[in-house]
Design a protein around this motif. Structure first.
Motif, PDB file in Angstrom:
ATOM      1  N   CYS A  83      -8.261   8.243   2.279  1.00  0.00           N
ATOM      2  CA  CYS A  83      -8.224   7.514   1.078  1.00  0.00           C
ATOM      3  C   CYS A  83      -9.108   8.284   0.589  1.00  0.00           C
ATOM      4  CB  CYS A  83      -8.985   5.916   1.281  1.00  0.00           C
ATOM      5  SG  CYS A  83      -8.693   5.254  -0.547  1.00  0.00           S
ATOM      6  N   CYS A  87      -4.672  -2.218  -3.082  1.00  0.00           N
ATOM      7  CA  CYS A  87      -2.908  -1.194  -2.715  1.00  0.00           C
ATOM      8  C   CYS A  87      -2.946  -0.499  -3.773  1.00  0.00           C
ATOM      9  CB  CYS A  87      -1.674  -2.068  -2.595  1.00  0.00           C
ATOM     10  SG  CYS A  87      -1.525  -3.548  -3.803  1.00  0.00           S
ATOM     11  N   CYS A  88      -5.077  -0.406  -4.847  1.00  0.00           N
ATOM     12  CA  CYS A  88      -4.863   0.899  -5.815  1.00  0.00           C
ATOM     13  C   CYS A  88      -4.257   2.178  -5.241  1.00  0.00           C
ATOM     14  CB  CYS A  88      -5.851   0.599  -6.114  1.00  0.00           C
ATOM     15  SG  CYS A  88      -6.712  -0.820  -6.747  1.00  0.00           S
ATOM     16  N   TRP A  89      -4.986   2.763  -4.004  1.00  0.00           N
ATOM     17  CA  TRP A  89      -4.790   4.095  -4.083  1.00  0.00           C
ATOM     18  C   TRP A  89      -4.198   4.061  -3.132  1.00  0.00           C
ATOM     19  CZ3 TRP A  89      -7.312   4.512  -8.053  1.00  0.00           C
ATOM     20  CH2 TRP A  89      -8.587   3.804  -8.817  1.00  0.00           C
ATOM     21  N   HIS A 140      -4.835   3.264   0.772  1.00  0.00           N
ATOM     22  CA  HIS A 140      -6.317   2.458   0.746  1.00  0.00           C
ATOM     23  C   HIS A 140      -6.518   2.210   1.585  1.00  0.00           C
ATOM     24  CE1 HIS A 140      -7.693  -0.092  -2.542  1.00  0.00           C
ATOM     25  NE2 HIS A 140      -8.356  -0.240  -1.762  1.00  0.00           N
ATOM     26  N   SER A 141      -6.332   1.238   2.829  1.00  0.00           N
ATOM     27  CA  SER A 141      -6.735   0.699   3.900  1.00  0.00           C
ATOM     28  C   SER A 141      -7.554   1.340   4.197  1.00  0.00           C
ATOM     29  CB  SER A 141      -5.866  -0.070   4.671  1.00  0.00           C
ATOM     30  OG  SER A 141      -5.105   0.315   5.577  1.00  0.00           O
ATOM     31  N   ASN A 178      -7.911   7.706  -5.281  1.00  0.00           N
ATOM     32  CA  ASN A 178      -9.457   7.359  -4.917  1.00  0.00           C
ATOM     33  C   ASN A 178     -10.358   8.294  -5.653  1.00  0.00           C
ATOM     34  OD1 ASN A 178     -12.126   6.872  -4.600  1.00  0.00           O
ATOM     35  ND2 ASN A 178     -11.629   5.940  -2.531  1.00  0.00           N
ATOM     36  N   GLU A 228       1.078  -1.307  -0.073  1.00  0.00           N
ATOM     37  CA  GLU A 228      -0.065   0.499  -0.189  1.00  0.00           C
ATOM     38  C   GLU A 228       0.947   1.487  -0.014  1.00  0.00           C
ATOM     39  OE1 GLU A 228      -3.541   1.727   3.344  1.00  0.00           O
ATOM     40  OE2 GLU A 228      -2.307  -0.220   3.518  1.00  0.00           O
ATOM     41  N   HIS A 272      -4.009  -5.416  -7.189  1.00  0.00           N
ATOM     42  CA  HIS A 272      -4.234  -3.331  -6.789  1.00  0.00           C
ATOM     43  C   HIS A 272      -5.286  -4.139  -6.151  1.00  0.00           C
ATOM     44  CE1 HIS A 272      -0.676  -3.196  -9.723  1.00  0.00           C
ATOM     45  NE2 HIS A 272      -0.438  -2.841  -8.101  1.00  0.00           N
ATOM     46  N   LEU A 319     -12.480  -0.559  -4.119  1.00  0.00           N
ATOM     47  CA  LEU A 319     -11.428  -0.616  -3.186  1.00  0.00           C
ATOM     48  C   LEU A 319     -11.105  -1.643  -2.863  1.00  0.00           C
ATOM     49  CD1 LEU A 319     -13.637   1.364  -0.705  1.00  0.00           C
ATOM     50  CD2 LEU A 319     -11.764   2.368  -1.287  1.00  0.00           C
TER      51      LEU A 319
END
Length: 874
Positions: free
Chosen positions: A541, A530-532, A535-536, A514, A479, A525, A726
Motif C-alpha cells: 500500500c 478499499c480507498c488506496w 489497501h489491506s 496511499n 479493493e 472506502h 486506512l
C-alpha cells in the motif's frame, strides 16, 4: 532385550512435564520409577552395549514448564514460568539427572517466555542452549537401523491463530521427509546425519544443510519439536558451504539475512525518499499552490502572481512534447442507459478533433500526440436485463460488458488504453477464476498485458496499472489490487526513465495510491478498506508513494474509483502545500488528480465530468470536461517545469463546493495540527477528556508507530508515513459517549544503540517496521460502566478488516436463501418475510453477509467463569 541382539533398545518417554518448581514431589517419585527401568536396562544390556549412547535413551515430549506464575521471579509477579530461562534450566537439570542421553522437543508452551524474550527466535535459542541442542529437531540412532526422530514446535508469538497450536515449520518438514526417504524399509542402513552440522536450514541467516544419506532401512520413532534458530553467518560462506556439501546450487535454500532486513528496516529515508519532506514553499501565494521541493532543501522561489506563476504554452506540431489525452473515469456502462455516454462521447470527440486539427496528420500518425485513457470499472455492477438465461447475473465483468466497453472506447478514433478496476473481474457467473475473467478483458480490448506503457510524445509516457484480483481477494473484493509482477515492472520502468534525462511519466490507476492526499469517502472506502491501491497490504500500500518520492520522472497520477466530482480543490493535490496549511507531505514531483464519472446515475455528488491532460515542453494542464455543461472545458491546474525535478502548480479556479461536501471530506491529520494529542513519552494520556461526540477531533501516535484518531464519532487508523486514513477501528455505536485513554501496558523492551557496530541490534528485528518500540501501550475506551481494550490485529495494525471477499458473501447469501425456502416448506410460517425472521447464521470471525462495514462490534467480552471439567469414557 539382549546384548546379543543389536536391535535391542529401551527408551522411556516422558509426556508433558509442566514443571512447577514449588511442587517437585511427583517429579521425584516419577524419576525413581524411570531410573529403576533404566538401571535394569543397563544391567541387562551391559556396559559394552550401552556405551556411546547406544541401546538406552530417554525422550521428553515438551511442555516443560507450568504456564502460570510459580513465584519464581520477584521482579515480575505476573510472569509465566513456561518458556523462561529458569524453566528450561530447571527442566534440563531434571532430564539430565537420569544418567542416560536424553532428547527433548518443544511443545506449545516452551516458547511462552513472553516477558523475557520478545521473539520466538530468541526464546528458541535459549531452549536449545539449556538442553545443549544444536537444532530444534533431533535424529538419534539408538540401535541397529533404529532411529529416534523428533520434531519441535517453533512458533508461538507469530502463530496466525491460537498460540497453542503445535507448529512444525517447513524446514523441519522438508528435513523429515528427506530423512525418511533416505531410510527405506527395504534398503541398507546408514546412520543419522552428523550432528556436527545443522540438520536443516535455519531461517535467518542461513547455515548449510548436511547432505542427506541416500540409503538405509530403519525403524523410525517420531516425537515432536521447534523451528530454525537465527545464527550469524557470512552470506558468501553460506553459499559456498551449501554448494560444497550438496553439490548443487543453493537457490532453494537461500533466504534473506536479518542483517540486511534490519539495515533496510531502519535506514534513514531523507530527501526524496522521506516520509514528510520539509521543503520550503514560503513564496507561494495568490494562486500558487505548490513548489515541488527536493528533499529538505526545498526551493523557496514561489511566484507571487498566481496568473503567471505557471505557464505551459499551447500544443503545437513544432513542439515534439505536445500531447492531448482525454481521461475517462468509471464508466459503469448500463446498456439500457446509453444517453449520457452518447453525450459524453460528443464532448470528448470535439476535443480530439480539435487536437488533431491543431497538431496535424503528420504529428498524430502512429498514435503520437493524441490518445485516450479509461480508468476502469467499465460495466454496471447490477443486472441490466442483458442475459435472459440468468436474470441475476451482474453486467460488470462479463464478456458482453467488455465487448460493449471496447466498442464504445474504440469509437473515438484514437488509440485508447484501459485498465481494470475493482468491478472489471466481476463476471462471477460466467468465469470461475480471476485469470479467465482477466484473459477475456484483455482479449476484448486487444491488450497483451494488464498494465500498459504508451509513448505519447517526446520522452513522455502514459503508464497504466491494472487491478487483477477479485475472487481471490483476502478481504473486500472491491479493493484495487496491483499484483507483484506489475509493481516490479513499474519500478523497473521508472528507474529506466530518469528525470534528469528529461523523461515525463503520467500514471493511471483505478484507485489512487496511499499518500496522494485526494478527497475520499469515509463512510464507504475508508471503513471498508478499499480507498488506496493494495489497501489491506501495508507494505505494498505504501510502495507506490515511495516509488513516486524516489523517481521524479513521475509527473502526474490519475485515478477514479470514488465517483466524486472535480470541483473540489482537493480533487487535485500537488507535491507540497502552503505553510499555513501545515507541514509538507512528500509527493515527489507528482500531481495527483481525481476523475469523476460520465453517467448521472453513477455520480455520488451530481457531477458528470471527465479529465483532460494537455502537455507541452514547458509543462502540462489538468482540465475538467463538464458533461452537464455542454462539454465545457475548464483549466483546473497548470503545472510548469522549472527543471527536471521541480514544478510550479497553480489552481486555476475557486473551490466550487456544495453544502453536502463535508460528507465526502475526511479529516486527515497533519503533524502538530490542532488535533494532535499526547506526547510520545507520556505514560498516561487522557486523549479525550470529554465524552466523544461527532465533533471530536483528536489523533495520536503510539510508541509502536501506529497512528490512531477520533473523527466523526469513530476511531480510525492512519498510515504512519503519509497520515492517510486506512480504516475503521471503532464505529460510532461503540464509541460515542465514551472517552479514550492511552496507558503504558508492558515492560521496557529491546532498546537499540545505533551508534555501535555489529549485529547486537538484530535481536530486536521482530518483523515490525518501526524503530520506536521502546514500550507497549494500551488503547482504552471507557465510561462509567466499564473499560474496553482496543486490541491490535495479529499483524500489529488496528483497523478492522471487516468486509471480505464478495464470492464468500454471495455463497453465504445463497445458503441463507436455501434456508428461507426450507423454512417456508417445513416450518409453521405464512410468508417468506416471516421465514426470514426465523433464519440466523453462525460464522467464524465475521458477523454478517454485509458488504459494508457498519459496526465494529467491540463490546468487551467478559472473562468466562471457570467450568468444571468433565471427562467422558466409554
Amino acid at each position: 532385550v539382549s546384548p546379543s541382539d543389536p536391535y535391542s533398545f529401551v527408551v522411556p518417554v516422558l509426556g508433558d512435564l509442566h514443571i512447577d518448581p514449588r511442587k517437585m514431589e511427583d517429579y521425584s517419585t516419577g524419576r525413581e520409577h524411570i531410573l529403576s527401568i533404566i538401571d535394569d536396562a543397563k544391567s541387562t544390556l551391559g556396559d559394552d552395549y550401552v556405551k556411546d549412547g547406544n541401546g538406552i535413551a530417554m525422550v521428553s515430549l515438551g511442555d516443560l514448564g507450568e504456564s502460570k506464575n510459580c513465584d519464581h521471579n520477584e521482579d515480575n509477579p505476573f510472569e509465566l514460568f513456561a518458556g523462561t530461562s529458569q524453566c528450561h534450566d530447571t527442566a534440563a537439570e531434571f532430564l539430565g539427572s537420569f544418567g542416560v542421553p536424553y532428547e527433548v522437543i518443544g511443545g506449545n508452551h516452551d516458547l511462552e517466555g513472553i516477558d523475557e524474550f520478545d521473539t520466538d527466535a530468541k526464546n528458541l535459542r535459549r531452549f536449545l542452549r539449556s538442553h545443549n541442542k544444536e537444532t530444534p529437531q533431533f535424529c538419534r540412532q539408538v540401535a541397529e537401523k533404529t532411529l529416534l526422530v523428533g520434531l519441535c514446535s517453533t512458533i508461538f508469538r507469530e502463530a496466525k491463530y491460537t498460540s497453542h497450536e503445535v507448529i512444525i515449520d517447513d524446514d523441519q518438514i522438508r528435513w523429515f521427509e528427506e530423512l525418511v526417504k533416505s531410510k527405506p524399509a527395504d534398503d541398507e542402513f546408514t546412520p543419522c546425519p552428523s550432528k556436527t552440522l545443522p540438520l536443516f536450514l535455519i531461517r535467518c541467516p542461513i547455515l548449510p544443510q548436511a547432505p542427506l544419506v541416500n540409503s538405509s532401512s530403519s525403524i523410525i520413532f517420531i516425537a515432536t519439536l521447534h523451528p530454525p534458530i537465527a545464527m550469524v553467518a557470512a552470506h558468501a560462506c553460506v553459499l559456498s558451504a551449501l554448494f560444497a556439501l550438496t553439490g548443487r546450487p543453493a537457490r532453494a535454500f537461500v533466504q534473506p539475512q536479518p542483517a540486511a532486513l534490519f539495515a533496510s528496516r531502519f535506514a534513514s529515508k531523507e530527501g526524496a525518499n522521506g516520509d514528510a519532506t520539509n521543503g520550503a514553499a514560503n513564496g507561494a501565494a495568490n494562486g500558487v499552490k505548490a513548489d515541488a521541493s527536493d528533499g529538505a532543501n526545498g526551493d523557496a522561489n514561489g511566484s507571487t502572481d498566481g496568473a503567471s506563476a505557471a505557464t505551459v504554452g499551447t500544443v503545437s506540431p513544432s513542439d515534439p512534447y505536445s500531447f492531448v489525452v482525454p481521461v475517462l473515469g468509471d464508466l459503469h456502462i448500463d446498456p439500457r442507459k446509453m444517453e449520457d455516454y452518447s453525450t459524453g462521447r460528443e464532448h470528448i470527440m470535439s476535443i480530439i478533433d480539435g487536437a488533431k486539427s491543431t497538431l496535424g496528420d503528420d504529428y498524430v500518425k502512429d498514435g503520437n500526440g493524441v490518445a485516450m485513457v479509461s480508468l476502469g470499472d467499465l460495466g454496471e455492477s447490477k443486472n441490466c436485463d442483458h442475459n435472459e438465461d440468468n436474470p441475476f447475473e451482474l453486467f460488470a465483468g462479463t464478456s458482453q460488458c467488455h465487448d460493449t466497453a471496447a466498442e464504445f472506447l474504440g469509437s473515438f478514433g484514437v488509440p485508447y488504453e484501459v485498465i481494470g478496476g475493482n468491478h472489471d473481474l466481476e463476471g462471477i457467473d460466467e468465469f470461475d477464476t480471476d485469470a479467465k475473467n482477466l484473459r477475456r478483458f484483455l482479449r476484448s480490448h486487444n491488450k497483451e498485458t494488464p498494465q500498459f506503457c504508451r509513448q505519447v510524445a517526446e520522452k513522455t509516457l502514459l503508464v497504466g496499472l491494472c487491478s487483477t484480483i477479485f475472487r481471490e481477494a483476502k478481504y473486500t473484493s472491491h479493493e484495487v489490487i496491483i499484483d507483484d509482477d506489475q509493481i516490479r515492472w513499474f519500478e523497473e520502468l521508472v528507474k529506466s526513465k530518469p528525470a534528469d534525462e528529461g523523461w515525463r511519466v503520467f500514471v493511471f490507476s483505478h484507485a489512487p495510491p496511499n499518500g496522494s492526499g485526494i478527497r475520499i469517502i469515509q463512510e464507504n472506502h475508508v471503513v471498508n478498506g478499499c480507498c488506496w491501491l493494495n489497501h489491506s497490504d501495508e507494505k505494498n500500500c505504501r510502495k507506490f508513494i515511495e516509488i513516486v518520492r524516489e523517481h521524479r520522472c513521475i509527473k502526474g497520477w490519475f485515478s477514479g474509483h470514488f465517483h466524486l466530482g472535480q470541483d473540489y480543490q482537493d480533487s487535485i493535490t500537488f507535491p507540497t502545500i502552503p505553510p499555513e496549511e501545515g507541514p509538507y507531505p512528500n509527493r515527489g514531483s507528482c500531481v495527483f488528480a481525481q476523475t469523476s464519472v460520465m453517467r448521472a446515475g453513477t455520480s455520488r455528488d451530481g457531477r458528470q465530468q471527465s479529465r483532460l491532460l494537455r502537455g507541452t515542453k514547458d509543462g502540462f494542464e489538468i482540465c475538467t470536461v463538464d458533461h452537464k455543461n455542454d462539454g465545457k472545458v475548464r483549466v483546473d491546474a497548470t503545472i510548469s517545469y522549472r527543471d527536471d525535478t521541480h514544478e510550479v502548480g497553480v489552481y486555476a479556479h475557486e473551490d466550487e463546493a456544495y453544502e453536502h461536501d463535508n460528507y465526502f471530506k475526511v479529516y486527515q491529520p497533519q503533524f502538530d495540527d490542532h488535533g494532535y494529542v499526547c506526547a510520545d513519552d507520556e505514560e498516561l494520556c487522557m486523549l479525550t477528556p470529554d465524552a466523544v461526540d461527532e465533533r471530536t477531533v483528536a489523533w495520536w501516535k503510539l510508541s509502536c508507530g501506529r497512528v490512531l484518531g477520533v473523527v466523526n464519532g469513530m476511531m480510525l487508523e492512519f498510515d504512519k508515513s503519509t497520515l492517510a486514513p486506512l480504516g475503521l477501528v471503532m464505529s460510532p455505536d461503540c464509541l460515542l459517549g465514551k472517552r479514550v485513554a492511552i496507558v503504558d501496558s508492558g515492560l521496557e523492551e529491546c532498546m537499540i544503540n545505533f551508534e555501535e557496530d555489529g549485529m547486537d541490534g538484530a535481536d530486536c528485528a521482530d518483523g515490525s517496521e518501526t524503530t520506536d518500540q521502546s514500550r507497549e501501550q494500551a488503547v482504552l475506551v471507557f465510561d462509567d460502566d466499564g473499560v474496553t481494550v482496543v486490541q491490535p490485529n495479529a499483524d500489529g495494525s488496528y483497523w478492522r478488516k471487516i468486509v471480505r471477499n464478495k464470492i464468500a458473501r454471495m455463497k453465504e447469501r445463497r445458503r441463507e436463501k436455501a434456508a428461507i425456502d426450507f423454512a417456508t416448506s417445513f416450518l409453521p410460517v405464512r410468508s417468506e418475510d416471516e421465514a426470514k425472521n426465523k433464519i440466523s447464521s453462525t460464522w467464524g470471525p465475521y458477523k454478517s453477509t454485509s458488504g459494508v462495514a457498519k459496526s465494529t462490534d467491540t463490546e468487551a467480552t467478559a472473562p468466562k467463569k471457570k467450568k468444571e471439567l468433565k471427562v467422558y469414557t466409554s
